[in-house]
Design a protein around this motif. Structure first.
Motif, PDB file in Angstrom:
ATOM      1  N   GLY A 104      33.557   9.780  28.090  1.00 15.51           N
ATOM      2  CA  GLY A 104      33.694   8.519  28.821  1.00 15.51           C
ATOM      3  C   GLY A 104      35.134   8.209  29.145  1.00 15.51           C
ATOM      4  O   GLY A 104      35.475   7.807  30.257  1.00 15.51           O
ATOM      5  N   LEU A 105      36.006   8.417  28.165  1.00 15.64           N
ATOM      6  CA  LEU A 105      37.434   8.179  28.368  1.00 15.64           C
ATOM      7  C   LEU A 105      38.008   9.140  29.402  1.00 15.64           C
ATOM      8  O   LEU A 105      38.722   8.733  30.324  1.00 15.64           O
ATOM      9  CB  LEU A 105      38.186   8.316  27.043  1.00 15.64           C
ATOM     10  CG  LEU A 105      39.689   8.093  27.081  1.00 15.64           C
ATOM     11  CD1 LEU A 105      40.010   6.678  27.557  1.00 15.64           C
ATOM     12  CD2 LEU A 105      40.291   8.345  25.714  1.00 15.64           C
ATOM     13  N   PHE A 106      37.686  10.409  29.262  1.00 16.07           N
ATOM     14  CA  PHE A 106      38.184  11.418  30.202  1.00 16.07           C
ATOM     15  C   PHE A 106      37.702  11.133  31.625  1.00 16.07           C
ATOM     16  O   PHE A 106      38.480  11.166  32.571  1.00 16.07           O
ATOM     17  CB  PHE A 106      37.731  12.817  29.748  1.00 16.07           C
ATOM     18  CG  PHE A 106      38.248  13.918  30.616  1.00 16.07           C
ATOM     19  CD1 PHE A 106      39.585  14.266  30.587  1.00 16.07           C
ATOM     20  CD2 PHE A 106      37.395  14.599  31.466  1.00 16.07           C
ATOM     21  CE1 PHE A 106      40.080  15.290  31.398  1.00 16.07           C
ATOM     22  CE2 PHE A 106      37.875  15.618  32.282  1.00 16.07           C
ATOM     23  CZ  PHE A 106      39.213  15.961  32.241  1.00 16.07           C
ATOM     24  N   SER A 107      36.413  10.806  31.769  1.00 15.35           N
ATOM     25  CA  SER A 107      35.889  10.529  33.107  1.00 15.35           C
ATOM     26  C   SER A 107      36.466   9.229  33.676  1.00 15.35           C
ATOM     27  O   SER A 107      36.649   9.104  34.881  1.00 15.35           O
ATOM     28  CB  SER A 107      34.359  10.482  33.097  1.00 15.35           C
ATOM     29  OG  SER A 107      33.893   9.433  32.293  1.00 15.35           O
ATOM     30  N   SER A 108      36.785   8.265  32.813  1.00 19.68           N
ATOM     31  CA  SER A 108      37.438   7.031  33.276  1.00 19.68           C
ATOM     32  C   SER A 108      38.799   7.330  33.870  1.00 19.68           C
ATOM     33  O   SER A 108      39.153   6.822  34.930  1.00 19.68           O
ATOM     34  CB  SER A 108      37.608   6.049  32.113  1.00 19.68           C
ATOM     35  OG  SER A 108      36.394   5.516  31.716  1.00 19.68           O
ATOM     36  N   ILE A 109      39.562   8.167  33.177  1.00 23.02           N
ATOM     37  CA  ILE A 109      40.903   8.511  33.657  1.00 23.02           C
ATOM     38  C   ILE A 109      40.821   9.244  34.993  1.00 23.02           C
ATOM     39  O   ILE A 109      41.532   8.901  35.945  1.00 23.02           O
ATOM     40  CB  ILE A 109      41.651   9.355  32.598  1.00 23.02           C
ATOM     41  CG1 ILE A 109      41.955   8.497  31.378  1.00 23.02           C
ATOM     42  CG2 ILE A 109      42.925   9.962  33.174  1.00 23.02           C
ATOM     43  CD1 ILE A 109      42.419   9.274  30.169  1.00 23.02           C
ATOM     44  N   ILE A 110      39.934  10.225  35.075  1.00 25.23           N
ATOM     45  CA  ILE A 110      39.791  11.004  36.311  1.00 25.23           C
ATOM     46  C   ILE A 110      39.288  10.118  37.448  1.00 25.23           C
ATOM     47  O   ILE A 110      39.847  10.116  38.553  1.00 25.23           O
ATOM     48  CB  ILE A 110      38.842  12.207  36.112  1.00 25.23           C
ATOM     49  CG1 ILE A 110      39.399  13.171  35.067  1.00 25.23           C
ATOM     50  CG2 ILE A 110      38.558  12.921  37.425  1.00 25.23           C
ATOM     51  CD1 ILE A 110      40.713  13.808  35.423  1.00 25.23           C
ATOM     52  N   SER A 111      38.242   9.337  37.190  1.00 28.39           N
ATOM     53  CA  SER A 111      37.672   8.468  38.231  1.00 28.39           C
ATOM     54  C   SER A 111      38.686   7.441  38.719  1.00 28.39           C
ATOM     55  O   SER A 111      38.815   7.194  39.913  1.00 28.39           O
ATOM     56  CB  SER A 111      36.442   7.722  37.691  1.00 28.39           C
ATOM     57  OG  SER A 111      35.438   8.606  37.318  1.00 28.39           O
ATOM     58  N   GLY A 112      39.409   6.847  37.779  1.00 28.59           N
ATOM     59  CA  GLY A 112      40.420   5.856  38.153  1.00 28.59           C
ATOM     60  C   GLY A 112      41.529   6.457  38.985  1.00 28.59           C
ATOM     61  O   GLY A 112      41.959   5.884  39.991  1.00 28.59           O
ATOM     62  N   TYR A 113      41.986   7.635  38.593  1.00 25.74           N
ATOM     63  CA  TYR A 113      43.076   8.290  39.319  1.00 25.74           C
ATOM     64  C   TYR A 113      42.631   8.702  40.726  1.00 25.74           C
ATOM     65  O   TYR A 113      43.371   8.511  41.698  1.00 25.74           O
ATOM     66  CB  TYR A 113      43.584   9.499  38.525  1.00 25.74           C
ATOM     67  CG  TYR A 113      44.848  10.090  39.086  1.00 25.74           C
ATOM     68  CD1 TYR A 113      46.025   9.359  39.116  1.00 25.74           C
ATOM     69  CD2 TYR A 113      44.856  11.382  39.593  1.00 25.74           C
ATOM     70  CE1 TYR A 113      47.198   9.899  39.638  1.00 25.74           C
ATOM     71  CE2 TYR A 113      46.024  11.936  40.106  1.00 25.74           C
ATOM     72  CZ  TYR A 113      47.179  11.184  40.127  1.00 25.74           C
ATOM     73  OH  TYR A 113      48.332  11.723  40.655  1.00 25.74           O
ATOM     74  N   VAL A 114      41.431   9.229  40.837  1.00 24.13           N
ATOM     75  CA  VAL A 114      40.910   9.626  42.155  1.00 24.13           C
ATOM     76  C   VAL A 114      40.759   8.395  43.051  1.00 24.13           C
ATOM     77  O   VAL A 114      41.144   8.412  44.224  1.00 24.13           O
ATOM     78  CB  VAL A 114      39.575  10.399  42.016  1.00 24.13           C
ATOM     79  CG1 VAL A 114      38.882  10.554  43.356  1.00 24.13           C
ATOM     80  CG2 VAL A 114      39.813  11.753  41.384  1.00 24.13           C
ATOM     81  N   GLY A 115      40.216   7.300  42.503  1.00 23.12           N
ATOM     82  CA  GLY A 115      40.084   6.065  43.277  1.00 23.12           C
ATOM     83  C   GLY A 115      41.423   5.525  43.721  1.00 23.12           C
ATOM     84  O   GLY A 115      41.599   5.093  44.864  1.00 23.12           O
ATOM     85  N   TYR A 116      42.400   5.557  42.818  1.00 13.60           N
ATOM     86  CA  TYR A 116      43.751   5.099  43.123  1.00 13.60           C
ATOM     87  C   TYR A 116      44.371   5.929  44.241  1.00 13.60           C
ATOM     88  O   TYR A 116      44.888   5.391  45.226  1.00 13.60           O
ATOM     89  CB  TYR A 116      44.612   5.170  41.861  1.00 13.60           C
ATOM     90  CG  TYR A 116      46.075   4.945  42.108  1.00 13.60           C
ATOM     91  CD1 TYR A 116      46.596   3.660  42.177  1.00 13.60           C
ATOM     92  CD2 TYR A 116      46.945   6.017  42.287  1.00 13.60           C
ATOM     93  CE1 TYR A 116      47.939   3.452  42.418  1.00 13.60           C
ATOM     94  CE2 TYR A 116      48.289   5.820  42.523  1.00 13.60           C
ATOM     95  CZ  TYR A 116      48.785   4.533  42.586  1.00 13.60           C
ATOM     96  OH  TYR A 116      50.116   4.325  42.845  1.00 13.60           O
ATOM     97  N   LEU A 117      44.323   7.260  44.087  1.00 10.10           N
ATOM     98  CA  LEU A 117      44.936   8.147  45.088  1.00 10.10           C
ATOM     99  C   LEU A 117      44.278   8.007  46.455  1.00 10.10           C
ATOM    100  O   LEU A 117      44.963   7.955  47.484  1.00 10.10           O
ATOM    101  CB  LEU A 117      44.860   9.604  44.638  1.00 10.10           C
ATOM    102  CG  LEU A 117      45.827  10.046  43.566  1.00 10.10           C
ATOM    103  CD1 LEU A 117      45.602  11.516  43.229  1.00 10.10           C
ATOM    104  CD2 LEU A 117      47.257   9.818  43.984  1.00 10.10           C
ATOM    105  N   ALA A 118      42.949   7.952  46.473  1.00  7.93           N
ATOM    106  CA  ALA A 118      42.234   7.831  47.748  1.00  7.93           C
ATOM    107  C   ALA A 118      42.604   6.527  48.453  1.00  7.93           C
ATOM    108  O   ALA A 118      42.881   6.517  49.655  1.00  7.93           O
ATOM    109  CB  ALA A 118      40.728   7.911  47.518  1.00  7.93           C
ATOM    110  N   THR A 119      42.635   5.439  47.705  1.00 10.11           N
ATOM    111  CA  THR A 119      42.985   4.144  48.300  1.00 10.11           C
ATOM    112  C   THR A 119      44.426   4.126  48.772  1.00 10.11           C
ATOM    113  O   THR A 119      44.739   3.582  49.828  1.00 10.11           O
ATOM    114  CB  THR A 119      42.746   3.010  47.281  1.00 10.11           C
ATOM    115  OG1 THR A 119      41.416   3.116  46.791  1.00 10.11           O
ATOM    116  CG2 THR A 119      42.935   1.650  47.916  1.00 10.11           C
TER     117      THR A 119
END
Length: 127
Positions: A104-119
């Motif tokens: 959960g922690l690992f996927s949170s970091i990846i998902s957050g970073y991908v969302g941040y970069l895309a935006t």
């Protein structure tokens, strides 16, 4: 560098508004220091200053600043929360509690970073 940012070489003229306050608010982007003077955001580097005007002063309205000037941070956080919770839910039934928290922690970091970069890319494209 955003299109509305102005570069002022230090060799041209060392400047700093007397009333500008050093701050930790904002993305440093490799700057040594950063300052705020109202809506003005000033980043200091070895050889230059980068200056831009924010729509909202984060010291007065942090949420408004995130919405109008840094939506990539909000979207990154939302992606981290949603992505992490969804993966954790799926893992809950399959694995131990320890691996659920880790995934959960690992996927949170990846998902957050991908969302941040895309935006951030979309925001820079639209500017």
């Amino acid at each position: 560098m955003p299109r509305d940012e102005i570069e002022v070489p230090k060799e041209l003229r060392e400047f700093m508004l007397e009333e500008a306050e050093e701050t930790f608010l904002g993305q440093k982007n490799g700057a040594e220091k950063q300052y705020r003077y109202g809506n003005l955001h000033i980043r200091e580097y070895d050889d230059k200053f980068l200056v831009h005007n924010d729509k909202i002063d984060p010291r007065k309205d942090p949420i408004g600043h995130l919405v109008y000037d840094a939506p990539e941070v909000l979207i990154g956080l939302a992606c981290a929360i949603f992505g992490g919770s969804e993966i954790a839910k799926k893992m809950m039934n399959k694995n131990s509690k320890k691996s659920t928290v880790t995934s959960g922690l690992f996927s949170s970091i990846i998902s957050g970073y991908v969302g941040y970069l895309a935006t951030k890319k979309i925001k820079n494209y639209l500017e």
